[in-house]
Design an enzyme around this catalytic site. Structure first.
Site, PDB file in Angstrom:
ATOM      1  N   LEU A  11      19.116  19.126  15.180  1.00 54.20           N
ATOM      2  CA  LEU A  11      20.267  19.892  14.683  1.00 54.20           C
ATOM      3  C   LEU A  11      19.863  20.862  13.569  1.00 54.20           C
ATOM      4  O   LEU A  11      20.364  21.985  13.512  1.00 54.20           O
ATOM      5  CB  LEU A  11      21.354  18.950  14.146  1.00 54.20           C
ATOM      6  CG  LEU A  11      22.365  18.391  15.137  1.00 54.20           C
ATOM      7  CD1 LEU A  11      23.597  17.905  14.412  1.00 54.20           C
ATOM      8  CD2 LEU A  11      22.778  19.378  16.215  1.00 54.20           C
ATOM      9  N   LYS A 182      34.851   9.597  15.558  1.00 57.53           N
ATOM     10  CA  LYS A 182      33.567   9.694  16.278  1.00 57.53           C
ATOM     11  C   LYS A 182      32.810   8.380  16.168  1.00 57.53           C
ATOM     12  O   LYS A 182      32.197   7.924  17.148  1.00 57.53           O
ATOM     13  CB  LYS A 182      32.746  10.874  15.731  1.00 57.53           C
ATOM     14  CG  LYS A 182      31.392  11.028  16.382  1.00 57.53           C
ATOM     15  CD  LYS A 182      31.126  12.450  16.820  1.00 57.53           C
ATOM     16  CE  LYS A 182      29.964  12.579  17.785  1.00 57.53           C
ATOM     17  NZ  LYS A 182      28.663  12.316  17.183  1.00 57.53           N
TER      18      LYS A 182
HETATM   19  P1  NAD Z   1      15.945  14.605  14.311  1.00 52.70           P
HETATM   20  O1  NAD Z   1      15.196  13.313  14.206  1.00 52.70           O
HETATM   21  O2  NAD Z   1      15.738  15.466  15.510  1.00 52.70           O
HETATM   22  O3  NAD Z   1      15.612  15.504  13.036  1.00 52.70           O
HETATM   23  C1  NAD Z   1      15.581  14.989  11.740  1.00 52.70           C
HETATM   24  C2  NAD Z   1      14.446  15.678  11.000  1.00 52.70           C
HETATM   25  O4  NAD Z   1      14.522  15.325   9.619  1.00 52.70           O
HETATM   26  C3  NAD Z   1      13.052  15.253  11.484  1.00 52.70           C
HETATM   27  O5  NAD Z   1      12.308  16.426  11.750  1.00 52.70           O
HETATM   28  C4  NAD Z   1      12.475  14.513  10.273  1.00 52.70           C
HETATM   29  O6  NAD Z   1      11.074  14.650  10.151  1.00 52.70           O
HETATM   30  C5  NAD Z   1      13.196  15.230   9.153  1.00 52.70           C
HETATM   31  N1  NAD Z   1      13.197  14.518   7.864  1.00 52.70           N
HETATM   32  C6  NAD Z   1      13.574  13.251   7.595  1.00 52.70           C
HETATM   33  N2  NAD Z   1      13.436  12.985   6.288  1.00 52.70           N
HETATM   34  C7  NAD Z   1      12.931  14.125   5.722  1.00 52.70           C
HETATM   35  C8  NAD Z   1      12.548  14.474   4.407  1.00 52.70           C
HETATM   36  N3  NAD Z   1      12.657  13.613   3.378  1.00 52.70           N
HETATM   37  N4  NAD Z   1      12.077  15.729   4.183  1.00 52.70           N
HETATM   38  C9  NAD Z   1      11.966  16.611   5.200  1.00 52.70           C
HETATM   39  N5  NAD Z   1      12.325  16.347   6.473  1.00 52.70           N
HETATM   40  C10 NAD Z   1      12.785  15.104   6.722  1.00 52.70           C
HETATM   41  O7  NAD Z   1      17.476  14.232  14.099  1.00 52.70           O
HETATM   42  P2  NAD Z   1      18.757  14.988  14.689  1.00 52.70           P
HETATM   43  O8  NAD Z   1      18.936  14.610  16.116  1.00 52.70           O
HETATM   44  O9  NAD Z   1      18.727  16.433  14.318  1.00 52.70           O
HETATM   45  O10 NAD Z   1      19.913  14.230  13.899  1.00 52.70           O
HETATM   46  C11 NAD Z   1      20.284  14.543  12.569  1.00 52.70           C
HETATM   47  C12 NAD Z   1      21.681  13.944  12.368  1.00 52.70           C
HETATM   48  O11 NAD Z   1      22.595  14.669  13.201  1.00 52.70           O
HETATM   49  C13 NAD Z   1      21.780  12.485  12.803  1.00 52.70           C
HETATM   50  O12 NAD Z   1      22.634  11.757  11.946  1.00 52.70           O
HETATM   51  C14 NAD Z   1      22.388  12.564  14.199  1.00 52.70           C
HETATM   52  O13 NAD Z   1      23.124  11.416  14.586  1.00 52.70           O
HETATM   53  C15 NAD Z   1      23.318  13.762  14.034  1.00 52.70           C
HETATM   54  N6  NAD Z   1      23.638  14.424  15.300  1.00 52.70           N
HETATM   55  C16 NAD Z   1      22.633  14.827  16.140  1.00 52.70           C
HETATM   56  C17 NAD Z   1      22.970  15.451  17.328  1.00 52.70           C
HETATM   57  C18 NAD Z   1      21.909  15.943  18.283  1.00 52.70           C
HETATM   58  O14 NAD Z   1      22.256  16.403  19.388  1.00 52.70           O
HETATM   59  N7  NAD Z   1      20.645  15.896  17.950  1.00 52.70           N
HETATM   60  C19 NAD Z   1      24.326  15.662  17.666  1.00 52.70           C
HETATM   61  C20 NAD Z   1      25.320  15.242  16.781  1.00 52.70           C
HETATM   62  C21 NAD Z   1      24.959  14.608  15.597  1.00 52.70           C
HETATM   63  O1  KPL Z   2      28.242  10.994  20.933  1.00 55.31           O
HETATM   64  C1  KPL Z   2      27.868  10.364  21.890  1.00 55.31           C
HETATM   65  C2  KPL Z   2      26.492   9.805  21.809  1.00 55.31           C
HETATM   66  O2  KPL Z   2      25.853   9.583  22.829  1.00 55.31           O
HETATM   67  O3  KPL Z   2      26.036   9.593  20.668  1.00 55.31           O
HETATM   68  C3  KPL Z   2      28.796  10.112  23.047  1.00 55.31           C
HETATM   69  C4  KPL Z   2      28.441  11.016  24.188  1.00 55.31           C
HETATM   70  C5  KPL Z   2      30.214  10.415  22.624  1.00 55.31           C
HETATM   71  C6  KPL Z   2      28.763   8.686  23.488  1.00 55.31           C
HETATM   72  O4  KPL Z   2      29.202   7.855  22.467  1.00 55.31           O
END
Ligand code: NAD
Ligand code: KPL
Length: 303
Positions: A11, A182
């Site tokens: 993200l 969520k």
């Molecule tokens: P990710 O693991 O892809 O990215 C996180 C990044 O943070 C990694 O590159 C890691 O090295 C870096 N990081 C961690 N600690 C650090 C520090 N101290 N200094 C510098 N970099 C650091 O994670 P993501 O999928 O992007 O998820 C981030 C948040 O967003 C999570 O809580 C996740 O649940 C939420 N989220 C993600 C998605 C998705 O599609 N990826 C969708 C909705 C919500």
């Molecule tokens: O957000 C989701 C996830 O996989 O983390 C959905 C698709 C809503 C399932 O909980």
């Protein structure tokens, strides 16, 4: 105003690339000099959208840089958020704005407690992205991001940067309702997909278990002062199961890849809050117990 983005993962990378291509000043904050060297060798961050990839040579630095930060997007996982915020605390300008992109609940309060002089904006996103390789992010699913400070009706002027960057978003004065809703959806779906080792649609085979969890989650939301977030929870869970039937949940994907999950900020948080409120929710407690055993058996953290 420069956006510092900590967490150049899925993200964080998605936000960084879109802001940068809209001409908004962005700097990535990387973990250490080794990560910075790997990033520089690649020449920037690549975003893949609908099969097309584009390299964005966004400037980057490590935590150790000493320039002040006025606006920060914290885009790491929930379990890394507090430590990451603490590491950047000395660099934050008075009244700095910090957007917290973490899923679930619990990490936001931990960050806010660490940074009492900052304005913490909570966010809840349904956008989808994944890391194909180091500093290479794929935009996998269109979605929406809610942002807000609880009780604050007035959206800040800097949301214009998100509009310019084409990041679908909306300000809300009730961001906790969005985050709770969520969390409840994730608690009703994600752990079961792990335990039954199935895609989201596979949960159609377990209607009783899903219904029981939804009833307990709705009771928890009501007791937590989130009655609106409890409305038609079961109906929405069934719609999400149908709408995302072919997908593996994010928790299923984490476990399948041997990665740490955000269990403590989702189901763990739900069970802790139920206990705090004096609620007995046997289905959720049993689910947490089974999920922890499943994770422990695979050598993954249970918190
Ligand atoms: P990710 O693991 O892809 O990215 C996180 C990044 O943070 C990694 O590159 C890691 O090295 C870096 N990081 C961690 N600690 C650090 C520090 N101290 N200094 C510098 N970099 C650091 O994670 P993501 O999928 O992007 O998820 C981030 C948040 O967003 C999570 O809580 C996740 O649940 C939420 N989220 C993600 C998605 C998705 O599609 N990826 C969708 C909705 C919500
Ligand atoms: O957000 C989701 C996830 O996989 O983390 C959905 C698709 C809503 C399932 O909980």
């Amino acid at each position: 105003m420069t956006w510092h983005i900590l967490g150049a993962g899925s993200l964080g990378g998605l936000w960084a690339a879109r802001l940068a291509r809209a001409g908004v000043p962005v700097r990535l904050v990387l973990r250490d000099p080794a990560a910075l060297a790997r990033y520089r060798a690649l020449g920037g961050l690549t975003l893949v959208e609908e099969g097309d990839s584009h390299l964005y040579p966004i400037p980057a630095e490590t935590h150790a840089t000493d320039t002040p930060i006025q606006r920060l997007l914290l885009a790491c996982k929930a379990y890394d958020a507090e430590a990451a915020a603490a590491a950047l605390a000395p660099r934050l300008a008075p009244g700095a704005e910090i957007v917290l992109l973490q899923n679930g609940l619990g990490s936001q309060d931990a960050v806010a407690a660490r940074l009492p002089r900052a304005h913490c904006i909570f966010a809840s996103s349904t956008e989808g992205a994944f890391r194909e390789a180091d500093f290479r992010v794929v935009y996998a699913g269109r979605g929406h991001t809610w942002l807000g400070i609880q009780g604050e009706e007035q959206a800040p002027a800097w949301l214009d940067d998100l509009r310019a960057a084409g990041i679908p978003h909306q300000w809300t004065a009730d961001i906790l309702a969005k985050l709770w809703r969520k969390l409840a959806l994730n608690c009703a779906i994600n752990p079961l997909t792990v335990l039954h080792d199935c895609r989201n649609g596979g949960l159609r085979a377990w209607p009783g278990e899903v219904a029981e969890l939804c009833a307990e989650l709705a009771a928890l939301l009501e007791h937590a002062g989130q009655a609106e977030a409890a409305e038609d929870l079961h109906g929405e869970v069934l719609r999400v199961i149908d709408g995302t039937a072919a997908n593996y949940s994010s928790m299923h994907q984490d476990v399948a890849r041997g990665r740490r999950t955000e269990i403590a900020y989702l189901l763990g948080h739900a069970c802790t809050q139920a206990e705090r409120l004096g609620l007995t929710l046997p289905g959720l407690d049993d689910l947490l117990q089974r999920l922890r055993e499943h994770l422990a058996a695979r050598g993954l953290p249970v918190t």
